[in-house]
Motif scaffolding. Structure first.
Motif, mmCIF file in Angstrom:
data_model
loop_
_atom_site.group_PDB
_atom_site.id
_atom_site.type_symbol
_atom_site.label_atom_id
_atom_site.label_comp_id
_atom_site.label_asym_id
_atom_site.label_seq_id
_atom_site.Cartn_x
_atom_site.Cartn_y
_atom_site.Cartn_z
ATOM 1 N N PHE A 41 0.823 -1.214 0.000
ATOM 2 C CA PHE A 41 0.000 0.000 0.000
ATOM 3 C C PHE A 41 0.858 1.266 0.000
ATOM 4 O O PHE A 41 0.603 2.202 0.741
ATOM 5 C CB PHE A 41 -0.997 -0.009 1.175
ATOM 6 C CG PHE A 41 -1.892 -1.219 1.162
ATOM 7 C CD1 PHE A 41 -2.930 -1.309 0.262
ATOM 8 C CD2 PHE A 41 -1.662 -2.293 2.016
ATOM 9 C CE1 PHE A 41 -3.737 -2.443 0.211
ATOM 10 C CE2 PHE A 41 -2.451 -3.431 1.972
ATOM 11 C CZ PHE A 41 -3.501 -3.508 1.064
ATOM 12 N N HIS A 45 -3.357 4.381 -3.528
ATOM 13 C CA HIS A 45 -4.042 4.822 -4.747
ATOM 14 C C HIS A 45 -5.401 4.136 -4.910
ATOM 15 O O HIS A 45 -5.776 3.289 -4.088
ATOM 16 C CB HIS A 45 -3.148 4.599 -5.976
ATOM 17 C CG HIS A 45 -2.648 3.184 -6.132
ATOM 18 N ND1 HIS A 45 -3.465 2.129 -6.442
ATOM 19 C CD2 HIS A 45 -1.392 2.657 -6.005
ATOM 20 C CE1 HIS A 45 -2.747 1.019 -6.523
ATOM 21 N NE2 HIS A 45 -1.483 1.308 -6.254
ATOM 22 N N HIS A 48 -5.733 0.351 -4.622
ATOM 23 C CA HIS A 48 -5.744 -0.140 -3.246
ATOM 24 C C HIS A 48 -7.135 0.046 -2.626
ATOM 25 O O HIS A 48 -7.679 -0.848 -1.977
ATOM 26 C CB HIS A 48 -4.721 0.648 -2.402
ATOM 27 C CG HIS A 48 -3.292 0.437 -2.830
ATOM 28 N ND1 HIS A 48 -2.345 1.428 -2.759
ATOM 29 C CD2 HIS A 48 -2.659 -0.652 -3.341
ATOM 30 C CE1 HIS A 48 -1.174 0.959 -3.189
ATOM 31 N NE2 HIS A 48 -1.348 -0.300 -3.564
ATOM 32 N N LYS A 77 11.249 -6.118 -3.150
ATOM 33 C CA LYS A 77 10.460 -4.947 -3.533
ATOM 34 C C LYS A 77 11.223 -3.726 -3.032
ATOM 35 O O LYS A 77 11.266 -3.450 -1.827
ATOM 36 C CB LYS A 77 9.076 -5.032 -2.880
ATOM 37 C CG LYS A 77 8.118 -4.005 -3.406
ATOM 38 C CD LYS A 77 6.697 -4.394 -3.091
ATOM 39 C CE LYS A 77 5.731 -3.504 -3.830
ATOM 40 N NZ LYS A 77 4.382 -4.010 -3.769
ATOM 41 N N ASP A 126 -3.293 -9.895 -9.851
ATOM 42 C CA ASP A 126 -1.909 -10.022 -10.311
ATOM 43 C C ASP A 126 -1.222 -11.199 -9.608
ATOM 44 O O ASP A 126 -0.157 -11.632 -10.015
ATOM 45 C CB ASP A 126 -1.115 -8.727 -10.084
ATOM 46 C CG ASP A 126 -1.338 -8.087 -8.724
ATOM 47 O OD1 ASP A 126 -2.468 -8.160 -8.213
ATOM 48 O OD2 ASP A 126 -0.389 -7.514 -8.173
ATOM 49 N N THR A 146 -7.353 -3.309 -10.443
ATOM 50 C CA THR A 146 -7.774 -2.083 -11.127
ATOM 51 C C THR A 146 -6.740 -1.735 -12.195
ATOM 52 O O THR A 146 -5.538 -1.737 -11.918
ATOM 53 C CB THR A 146 -7.897 -0.924 -10.117
ATOM 54 O OG1 THR A 146 -8.769 -1.363 -9.077
ATOM 55 C CG2 THR A 146 -8.446 0.329 -10.762
ATOM 56 N N ILE A 149 -3.158 1.540 -12.905
ATOM 57 C CA ILE A 149 -2.631 2.242 -11.728
ATOM 58 C C ILE A 149 -1.839 1.254 -10.874
ATOM 59 O O ILE A 149 -2.242 0.098 -10.725
ATOM 60 C CB ILE A 149 -3.781 2.898 -10.883
ATOM 61 C CG1 ILE A 149 -3.225 3.658 -9.663
ATOM 62 C CG2 ILE A 149 -4.816 1.897 -10.429
ATOM 63 C CD1 ILE A 149 -2.854 5.058 -9.959
ATOM 64 N N SER A 151 1.557 1.320 -7.601
ATOM 65 C CA SER A 151 2.538 2.121 -6.846
ATOM 66 C C SER A 151 3.770 2.342 -7.699
ATOM 67 O O SER A 151 4.370 3.423 -7.680
ATOM 68 C CB SER A 151 2.938 1.399 -5.559
ATOM 69 O OG SER A 151 1.810 1.091 -4.793
ATOM 70 N N THR A 152 4.146 1.311 -8.463
ATOM 71 C CA THR A 152 5.340 1.441 -9.306
ATOM 72 C C THR A 152 5.161 2.605 -10.290
ATOM 73 O O THR A 152 6.056 3.436 -10.445
ATOM 74 C CB THR A 152 5.576 0.124 -10.087
ATOM 75 O OG1 THR A 152 5.609 -0.936 -9.137
ATOM 76 C CG2 THR A 152 6.857 0.143 -10.868
ATOM 77 N N ARG A 155 5.447 5.816 -8.428
ATOM 78 C CA ARG A 155 6.833 6.100 -8.032
ATOM 79 C C ARG A 155 7.609 6.656 -9.218
ATOM 80 O O ARG A 155 8.374 7.601 -9.101
ATOM 81 C CB ARG A 155 7.519 4.832 -7.510
ATOM 82 C CG ARG A 155 7.143 4.500 -6.069
ATOM 83 C CD ARG A 155 8.068 3.433 -5.499
ATOM 84 N NE ARG A 155 7.844 2.136 -6.090
ATOM 85 C CZ ARG A 155 7.064 1.197 -5.562
ATOM 86 N NH1 ARG A 155 6.426 1.424 -4.438
ATOM 87 N NH2 ARG A 155 6.917 0.033 -6.155
HETATM 88 N N1 CTP Z 1 -4.044 -3.775 -6.374
HETATM 89 C C1 CTP Z 1 -5.166 -3.721 -7.218
HETATM 90 N N2 CTP Z 1 -5.149 -2.887 -8.302
HETATM 91 C C2 CTP Z 1 -4.072 -2.138 -8.571
HETATM 92 C C3 CTP Z 1 -2.930 -2.168 -7.737
HETATM 93 C C4 CTP Z 1 -2.961 -2.993 -6.628
HETATM 94 O O1 CTP Z 1 -6.140 -4.400 -6.988
HETATM 95 N N3 CTP Z 1 -4.079 -1.367 -9.644
HETATM 96 C C5 CTP Z 1 -4.055 -4.680 -5.250
HETATM 97 C C6 CTP Z 1 -2.934 -5.714 -5.318
HETATM 98 O O2 CTP Z 1 -3.284 -6.778 -6.186
HETATM 99 C C7 CTP Z 1 -2.824 -6.156 -3.869
HETATM 100 C C8 CTP Z 1 -3.129 -4.854 -3.110
HETATM 101 O O3 CTP Z 1 -3.783 -3.982 -4.044
HETATM 102 O O4 CTP Z 1 -3.827 -7.088 -3.565
HETATM 103 C C9 CTP Z 1 -1.884 -4.227 -2.571
HETATM 104 O O5 CTP Z 1 -0.989 -4.133 -3.649
HETATM 105 P P1 CTP Z 1 0.431 -3.455 -3.617
HETATM 106 O O6 CTP Z 1 1.436 -4.440 -4.064
HETATM 107 O O7 CTP Z 1 0.654 -2.736 -2.369
HETATM 108 O O8 CTP Z 1 0.208 -2.334 -4.781
HETATM 109 P P2 CTP Z 1 0.805 -2.168 -6.216
HETATM 110 O O9 CTP Z 1 0.279 -0.894 -6.768
HETATM 111 O O10 CTP Z 1 0.583 -3.418 -7.025
HETATM 112 O O11 CTP Z 1 2.347 -2.001 -5.878
HETATM 113 P P3 CTP Z 1 3.650 -2.201 -6.769
HETATM 114 O O12 CTP Z 1 3.468 -1.410 -8.009
HETATM 115 O O13 CTP Z 1 4.749 -1.693 -5.892
HETATM 116 O O14 CTP Z 1 3.761 -3.684 -7.028
#
Ligand code: CTP
Length: 482
Positions: A41, A45, A48, A77, A126, A146, A149, A151-152, A155
């Motif tokens: 998280f 976004h 989440h 990560k 995912d 979703t 979108i 976190s990557t 960032r």
């Molecule tokens: N998640 C989601 N839809 C997105 C991004 C995340 O449903 N667009 C879900 C992930 O599948 C997970 C939860 O939110 O169950 C937390 O995901 P997290 O890994 O913290 O977020 P990411 O955005 O996927 O982070 P990163 O890009 O760093 O992998």
């Protein structure tokens, strides 16, 4: 039975039926459906938010596991921006979590599911298939992720991609490139080597650019990774800083204390980041070990013994370079690191004892240090093999990590009662350079929370030790002659 009929009305009929079957009808009191989900998280976004909303809607009570920084690092990560507290706060603010827990180790999920009597494990699509093994303990639901979108993505949007340029084309530079690919926010742009042919060969292999002129190279990059021969570090670091570039330099950064101080002062003056790349300092397991040692778990630390030996062929640079070769210049940074970290830089005495090989270089070196309330020995060898271990002795017990402790994955805490042994492990991925690169990039991006892992003062002290060694070995004048 009435309760059961009521439940039948609900959408999770199958799940309830399974629950009753498992627990027997007498246990109807626990009909509340408990859901658990996990995540980092970072930069909270919409993805989440929607995930948590749908996870909550699967049942009556939602537990959210938020990962610790150390766990994220250990599982590869890297570059998480928000601190654990901020990430927890954001999950809380979503209003969907009834309870928030911390996820800090691999394998924790099964225990949490049992402990909290979880009915549904929910996670984004995912991860489809990855958590099927949890079906033995509860129902596993993959919720559609979703789109567009993550976190990557955020960032990368928030902080521009830094273009790295490498100076040097040796073994370590080869290892650097695949590791840098795993860190978000960087891309390897090109390489410089005054021997243009080597630069071209290297660039072709890794599909990057080769630069003939240093000025052109500086124009094309934002960050410089110095992986050239030891004696060239000072000059390259200085010119890179003068060209406004952040610098990550292989160990030993420089071999003179005054030079290290000058370079750190220059970096500070120019608001640039200068890091010495001793990978052990940034690896999660070593960091965990230091955490135990520094927090009094084995009492006050009185003795540190670190040993690292690696046999090298007689014709290698390490065993033939009369000025910059030998065991201590090559491996001294590793073995001195835990000593500096735990006993500090204010030692009262330092002594080097060496065994020389045919070329007159130290093939085995033992450094003995005396502190006001402790002693330490650092041993390293390129031509004599010994047991590589790190031993930290305190007034209540000791910590031991076997070779390769410099890529710490496992260590033990022992006490007077020999049956009382605590064992800890941590992951160390790949070549481990990813950890130092990631900390270096976070520092450039304004997050200084990793700087304590290898402070400027520690790097300056290390350079002072290299200098003292060169003096003791009478190599000092020789470096001027080259
Ligand atoms: N998640 C989601 N839809 C997105 C991004 C995340 O449903 N667009 C879900 C992930 O599948 C997970 C939860 O939110 O169950 C937390 O995901 P997290 O890994 O913290 O977020 P990411 O955005 O996927 O982070 P990163 O890009 O760093 O992998």
């Amino acid at each position: 039975m009435q309760v059961l009929m009521g439940v039948v009305e609900k959408k999770y009929i199958v799940l309830y039926a399974e629950k009753f079957e498992l627990q027997g009808e007498e246990k109807h009191e626990s009909i509340m459906i408990k859901v658990i989900t996990y995540g980092t998280f970072d930069l909270f976004h919409e993805g989440h938010y929607r995930l948590l909303k749908r996870a909550k809607a699967l049942g009556d009570y939602l537990i959210v596991g938020v990962t610790t920084e150390a766990y994220d690092k250990a599982r590869g990560k890297l570059n998480v921006v928000d601190s654990l507290m901020i990430r927890i706060e954001n999950v809380k603010k979503s209003g969907f979590a009834d309870e928030i827990i911390i996820e800090e180790t691999q394998g924790q999920k099964v225990n949490d599911i049992r402990k909290f009597r979880i009915d549904i494990f929910a996670i984004g699509s995912d991860w489809t298939g990855e958590f099927d093994y949890l079906n033995d303990y509860c129902k596993v639901v993959y919720l559609e992720r979703t789109k567009n979108i993550s976190s990557t993505m955020l960032r990368e949007k928030n902080s521009p991609i830094h273009r790295i340029g490498i100076i040097g084309t040796g073994r370590i530079a080869e290892r650097f490139i695949p590791e840098a690919k795993l860190v978000s926010g960087v891309s390897t742009q090109g390489v410089y080597n005054p021997h243009t042919e080597s630069a071209i060969r290297f660039a072709d292999k890794w599909e990057i650019s080769a630069y003939r002129e240093l000025e052109e190279f500086y124009k094309a990059v934002d960050i410089v990774y110095v992986a050239s021969p030891h004696e060239t570090h000072y000059g390259y670091i200085k010119s890179a800083l003068e060209h406004g570039k952040h610098v990550l330099c292989e160990k030993p950064m420089v071999l003179k204390q005054a030079q290290a101080q000058e370079l750190f002062d220059l970096a500070r003056e120019r608001n640039l980041v200068l890091f010495e790349g001793i990978k052990t300092a940034f690896c999660p397991g070593f960091h965990k070990l230091l955490g135990f040692a520094s927090s009094g778990t084995v009492g006050s630390i009185r003795n540190v013994e670190a040993c690292f030996t690696k046999l090298e062929g007689k014709e290698t640079r390490e065993l033939t370079d009369r000025v910059y070769g030998g065991s201590f210049i090559e491996l001294g940074s590793y073995v001195m690191l835990p000593i500096l970290k735990l006993l500090g830089k204010d030692f009262e005495e330092i002594r080097f004892d060496t065994i020389r090989g045919e070329q007159g270089l130290d093939i085995f070196t033992k450094v003995s240090l005396k502190y006001p309330s402790g002693i330490a020995t650092a041993t390293c060898g390129l031509g004599v093999k010994s047991e590589g271990r790190l031993l930290i002795a305190g007034t209540k017990g000791y910590i031991v990590a076997e070779a390769p402790w410099w890529k710490t994955t496992y260590f033990e805490l022992h006490y007077e009662n020999s049956s009382q042994v605590e064992k800890y492990s941590e992951r160390f991925l790949g070549d481990g350079l990813r950890y130092e690169i990631s900390d270096f990039i976070s520092t450039i991006n304004g997050n200084s929370s990793s700087e304590f892992k290898l402070t400027r003062e520690e790097s300056v002290t290390l350079a002072g030790m290299m200098e003292a060694f060169m003096k003791a070995e009478k190599r000092e004048g020789l470096d001027m002659e080259r």
